[in-house]
Design a protein around this motif. Structure first.
Motif, PDB file in Angstrom:
ATOM      1  N   THR A 186      42.021  40.995  40.659  1.00 27.36           N
ATOM      2  CA  THR A 186      42.403  39.824  39.861  1.00 27.36           C
ATOM      3  C   THR A 186      43.296  40.195  38.679  1.00 27.36           C
ATOM      4  N   PRO A 187      44.057  39.229  38.188  1.00 28.41           N
ATOM      5  CA  PRO A 187      44.967  39.447  37.052  1.00 28.41           C
ATOM      6  C   PRO A 187      44.275  39.105  35.729  1.00 28.41           C
ATOM      7  N   ALA A 200      41.374  42.864  36.130  1.00 31.61           N
ATOM      8  CA  ALA A 200      42.528  43.455  35.444  1.00 31.61           C
ATOM      9  C   ALA A 200      42.057  44.291  34.253  1.00 31.61           C
ATOM     10  N   GLY A 253      44.782  49.627  38.371  1.00 30.81           N
ATOM     11  CA  GLY A 253      45.168  49.101  39.673  1.00 30.81           C
ATOM     12  C   GLY A 253      45.673  50.166  40.620  1.00 30.81           C
ATOM     13  N   GLY A 259      42.318  50.092  42.247  1.00 28.95           N
ATOM     14  CA  GLY A 259      42.750  48.951  43.069  1.00 28.95           C
ATOM     15  C   GLY A 259      43.229  49.428  44.422  1.00 28.95           C
ATOM     16  N   VAL A 307      50.330  45.548  47.844  1.00 27.22           N
ATOM     17  CA  VAL A 307      49.025  45.251  48.441  1.00 27.22           C
ATOM     18  C   VAL A 307      49.217  44.950  49.930  1.00 27.22           C
TER      19      VAL A 307
END
Ligand code: ADP
Length: 483
Positions: A146-147, A174, A205, A209, A233
């Motif tokens: 998520t941001p 994030a 990330g 991530g 991604v």
């Protein structure tokens, strides 16, 4: 200051190291220290999720519904405190933060109900005597990335459906906003989820991530963030060893708000002010292009600049603040660089655009909202996502040109039109190339129970939210029975 830990396999655990979470309204204020997971811990979280998923899926739908409902209830009961934390770490004005927390509560309650309503289909086969059943099953382990711009609502609208439909989750928020994520997971750690059903791994990330994308035990990845990262991604999900991961991407926008000659001027100005500048313009649905027809252009610009003088910029948590700070130094630098680009391209900076290093004696990432006029749709400020309180007016001669300009963009998330003509409203609703269309309403600000998502470079994969979320978080099975 104690370190807030990661949550893996039902245990709170320290990370490899920890990072400070800084308040953008006052950079002297450290919100907290948050653990950053190691790569081994990320892999451990995936293993825990893989082990827990069948256990979670085997509970009754009522048990899953009750767990999600309990989360919604606690968020609701603690909304003032959670909104304060959110505003403190992210910088959106407290009223916006309250709305976001409330929305997160509603999402959990909505998906509590959806857990009970997952249906299928039963059809006659084309072959004699046979029947065909269509059912939905969980996809398995879902990575949720998520941001920072909606620190609790976006995690909520991914975690709630993932769990409602029987999946297990590894959640990486994030870097800039771990506090809201941690608070949400802490609530969820007390509602009776089997250990490993929901795991929190905080960290960068590009390492944590990325590890969650490449692990072959992860069946699906849902991502919201920048377009550049979204493409990485996607590449990782298809390029990895073994089975590809199912993926869903929500990325940028360059959302147009069309203002036609016959618009109600007050309505149009309020839509533009809210859509372009609220939440400091840091919404993928922000109205960054104001496409205005010639007959109303000068009145609209005059009213906008007047209205912008009343947009109080300040500490997100102070009464009276409408526009909080930008989230961090990197984003502020990006906003200022686009303001300079706009000026170098020949646009007129009609209002604002200056960084305010301090407000009321507090050092923060403050930026007065900026309005450009005299812009063309070819300028970089009208083609690239700025992600700040920066909007451009593009003057066009008539409705036909307005529609063409609105659609002349790589993106297609949200688009709006302000008009008092039923005919124009219907025409624009039909022809705006966007996932969401707003008539006499801001391009940003959506309901929690209906699909959210875009077209073109804005999005990839099935819609999020509402019952359409089932498309991503389940996989379909077709069963033929010859009795
Ligand atoms: P934003 O500017 O909104 O932070 P990003 O796309 O950089 O947008 O980040 C969105 C999320 O994606 C964050 O949680 C971030 O840590 C994560 N992320 C960044 N790079 C990668 C990557 N290479 N692989 C997986 N996740 C990533």
């Amino acid at each position: 200051m104690t370190v807030k830990q990661n949550y893996i396999a039902g245990e709170w655990v320290n990370g490899a190291d920890a990072a400070e979470n800084i308040n953008p309204s006052d950079t002297r204020d450290v919100v907290g220290l948050y653990a950053r997971a190691s790569l081994a811990q990320a892999a451990g979280a995936v293993a825990a999720a893989q082990a827990a998923q069948p256990v979670w899926a085997a509970l009754t739908s009522q048990q899953r519904a009750d767990a999600l409902d309990a989360v919604g209830q606690e968020i609701q009961a603690r909304k003032a405190e959670l909104a304060d934390l959110l505003a403190r770490e992210e910088g959106k004005a407290l009223s916006d933060a309250l709305g976001e927390v409330q929305r997160a509560a509603h999402i959990f309650k909505f998906f509590a109900g959806e857990a009970l309503r997952l249906g299928g289909e039963l059809l006659p086969s084309t072959r004699p005597g046979m029947t065909v059943g269509i059912t939905r099953e969980p996809v398995g382990v879902v990575s949720i990335i998520t941001p920072w711009n909606f620190p609790i609502a976006i995690p909520a609208w991914k975690i709630a459906p993932a769990l409602a439909y029987g999946n297990a989750v590894v959640f990486k928020p994030a870097e800039a906003v771990p506090a809201s994520a941690w608070a949400l997971v802490e609530i969820m750690s007390r509602v009776g989820l089997p250990a490993g059903t929901l795991n929190l791994v905080m960290g960068r990330g590009r390492d944590i991530g990325n590890a969650l994308l490449e692990d072959p035990r992860v069946s699906a990845v849902t991502f919201t963030g920048s377009e550049g990262t979204g493409r990485k991604v996607a590449a990782a999900c298809v390029g990895r060893q073994g089975a590809m991961a199912k993926f869903q991407l929500e990325m940028g926008g360059k959302n147009p708000l069309v203002v036609l000659d016959d618009a109600d001027l007050d309505v149009a100005v309020e839509c533009a002010i809210n859509g372009a500048f609220y939440s400091t313009g840091q919404r993928c649905t922000a109205s960054s292009r104001l496409v205005v027809t010639a007959g109303i252009h000068d009145r609209f610009v005059a009213a906008m600049t007047e209205r912008m003088k009343r947009l109080q910029v300040g500490d997100a948590r102070k009464t009276g603040t409408v526009i909080g700070p930008v989230v961090d130094a990197t984003q502020l630098a990006q906003d200022l660089s686009y303001i300079a680009i706009g000026q170098s391209e020949g646009a007129t900076l009609a209002f604002g655009g200056e960084a305010l290093p301090e407000v009321d004696g507090q050092p923060g990432f403050y930026l007065r909202p900026a309005l450009f006029t005299g812009t063309t749709n070819q300028m970089r400020i009208n083609r690239e996502e700025v992600f700040g309180p920066v909007a451009s007016v593009i003057q066009v001669k008539d409705a036909e040109e307005a529609l063409a300009v609105a659609n002349d963009t790589d993106y297609g998330l949200s688009a709006g039109v302000c008009t008092t003509s039923l005919k124009q409203a219907a025409h624009f609703s039909r022809h705006l190339q966007a996932g969401m269309v707003m008539v006499n309403a801001p391009t940003a600000g959506v309901d929690p129970h209906v699909p959210f998502g875009g077209r073109k470079a804005s999005s990839h994969g099935p819609r999020e939210q509402g019952r359409y979320a089932a498309e991503f978080y389940t996989t379909v099975k077709t069963t033929y029975t010859n009795p």
